[in-house]
Design a protein around this motif. Structure first.
Motif, PDB file in Angstrom:
ATOM      1  N   TYR A  78      -8.612 -37.756  27.429  1.00 20.08           N
ATOM      2  CA  TYR A  78      -7.758 -38.783  28.038  1.00 20.08           C
ATOM      3  C   TYR A  78      -8.023 -40.139  27.389  1.00 20.08           C
ATOM      4  CZ  TYR A  78      -5.709 -41.899  31.510  1.00 20.08           C
ATOM      5  OH  TYR A  78      -4.955 -42.877  32.122  1.00 20.08           O
ATOM      6  N   TYR A 132      -1.173 -40.891  34.258  1.00 16.24           N
ATOM      7  CA  TYR A 132      -0.586 -40.111  33.172  1.00 16.24           C
ATOM      8  C   TYR A 132       0.912 -40.401  33.056  1.00 16.24           C
ATOM      9  CZ  TYR A 132      -4.535 -36.926  32.271  1.00 16.24           C
ATOM     10  OH  TYR A 132      -5.744 -36.384  31.903  1.00 16.24           O
ATOM     11  N   ASP A 167       3.536 -35.667  30.715  1.00 18.89           N
ATOM     12  CA  ASP A 167       2.234 -34.984  30.679  1.00 18.89           C
ATOM     13  C   ASP A 167       1.937 -34.330  32.025  1.00 18.89           C
ATOM     14  OD1 ASP A 167       1.813 -35.710  28.056  1.00 18.89           O
ATOM     15  OD2 ASP A 167       0.689 -37.526  28.546  1.00 18.89           O
ATOM     16  N   VAL A 223      -2.177 -32.037  27.719  1.00 19.24           N
ATOM     17  CA  VAL A 223      -1.833 -32.895  26.584  1.00 19.24           C
ATOM     18  C   VAL A 223      -2.219 -32.154  25.310  1.00 19.24           C
ATOM     19  CG1 VAL A 223      -2.093 -35.091  27.815  1.00 19.24           C
ATOM     20  CG2 VAL A 223      -4.096 -34.051  26.717  1.00 19.24           C
ATOM     21  N   LEU A 264      -5.299 -31.583  31.811  1.00 15.32           N
ATOM     22  CA  LEU A 264      -5.435 -32.937  32.335  1.00 15.32           C
ATOM     23  C   LEU A 264      -6.806 -33.075  32.999  1.00 15.32           C
ATOM     24  CD1 LEU A 264      -1.913 -33.499  33.948  1.00 15.32           C
ATOM     25  CD2 LEU A 264      -2.619 -33.717  31.547  1.00 15.32           C
TER      26      LEU A 264
END
Length: 329
Positions: free
Chosen positions: A178, A245, A249, A255, A269
């Protein structure tokens, strides 16, 4: 570091309420650094005579002749702020600052087990508050404002002395991905929002929440029943993700990025893992033992797809089923 008001208390002259003002004048002249005197009253809280107030009265027209032969109780403040020796300096500072302008710089009288034991000046109080805040800032995580490792270690040691405790190690899975895709600013925001969520969940005074560093948090509570709290944390974090997000996504549920081995593909995620260690079925004698057990339970959490909470007492919660299983650690 001093934390209780009694620890910065200094002796103060104590006189009887019928002491003549001429004697008080002599005391102030003898003790030139003394800002005020405590006045003992039978069966009630003590009164207070500040130096400045005393000489203001004497300086009025006829004041000297009027008061010098009379008892000090006529001039004293009958309801000064009296605090207990064991009250926290921060709590006392709040009380002191709530006084009226005419009392703001008066001495704080301190009692211990019902007996007057001294006084604290406003200067001493403000310096102590500044020291506490400086000391606290040194050991707080700069990003979240939560206690850092030194305070965490202290609270773990305190927990070991309690008959009942649970320690929750909480971390974010796939956070690095992330951070890489969304950038450090959004990465910091996710950490801060997670800290805010956990702060709401562990808001009780008897709970402790700390930030180990990065995406790792720790909570210490005096209870064994963590199931409802863990369910709420996992549910609320899932809702929080929608704010962190992009919509596409969220819809995909992953992702595209490189994994730890350098392979490009779908990466889940961010999810939460909660490893819980309690002393319900096992005695722990050191924080290292707790950490070792937590590491073992954390491996189980991370083997589960999605959010997970597992404990050494058999609790197992997943995001999909949100039910307790029969795992026994």
């Amino acid at each position: 570091m001093f934390t209780k008001i009694g620890e910065i208390t200094e002796p103060v002259p104590i006189i009887e309420s019928d002491t003549c003002c001429s004697e008080v004048d002599a005391l102030f002249k003898l003790h030139r650094q003394c800002e005020g005197l405590a006045i003992r009253k039978s069966g009630t809280e003590p009164a207070l005579m500040m130096r400045v107030g005393f000489y203001q009265h004497l300086a009025t027209h006829y004041g000297y002749n009027l008061y010098m032969g009379r008892p000090i109780r006529l001039l004293a403040k009958s309801q000064p702020l009296v605090v207990d020796y064991y009250e926290s300096i921060i709590d006392v500072s709040v009380k002191a600052m709530q006084r009226g302008d005419d009392e703001l710089y008066d001495l704080l009288l301190v009692s211990k087990e019902g007996e007057l034991c001294g006084a604290v000046t406003i200067r001493q109080l403000l310096l102590a508050v500044a020291d506490i805040r400086t000391e606290s800032a040194t050991f707080m995580n700069a990003l979240t404002g939560l206690p850092g490792n030194r305070m965490i270690d202290e609270h773990l040691e305190l927990a070991l002395k309690q008959p009942q405790f649970s320690v929750l190690y909480i971390d974010l899975d796939y956070f690095k991905t992330y951070n890489d895709i969304y950038g450090f600013k959004m990465g910091d925001r996710m950490i801060q929002e997670t800290a805010n969520l956990l702060s709401r969940m562990f808001a009780m005074p008897e709970h402790f929440l700390g930030h180990i560093g990065g995406d790792d948090f720790i909570a210490i509570v005096n209870s064994y029943d963590m199931e409802l709290q863990c369910r709420m944390i996992l549910k609320q974090f899932e809702q929080l993700k929608k704010e962190l997000y992009h919509e596409e996504d969220i819809q995909l549920g992953y992702v595209m990025a490189e994994d730890r081995l350098g392979n490009y593909g779908p990466i889940p995620l961010v999810t939460l893992s909660i490893a819980i260690v309690s002393n319900q079925q096992r005695l722990y004698i050191s924080a290292d033992e707790i950490a070792g057990e937590a590491a073992r339970i954390k491996k189980l959490c991370k083997s589960i797809t999605g959010h997970a909470a597992c404990s050494n007492n058999g609790l197992r919660i997943t995001a999909d089923t949100c039910t307790a299983g029969s795992y026994r650690g």
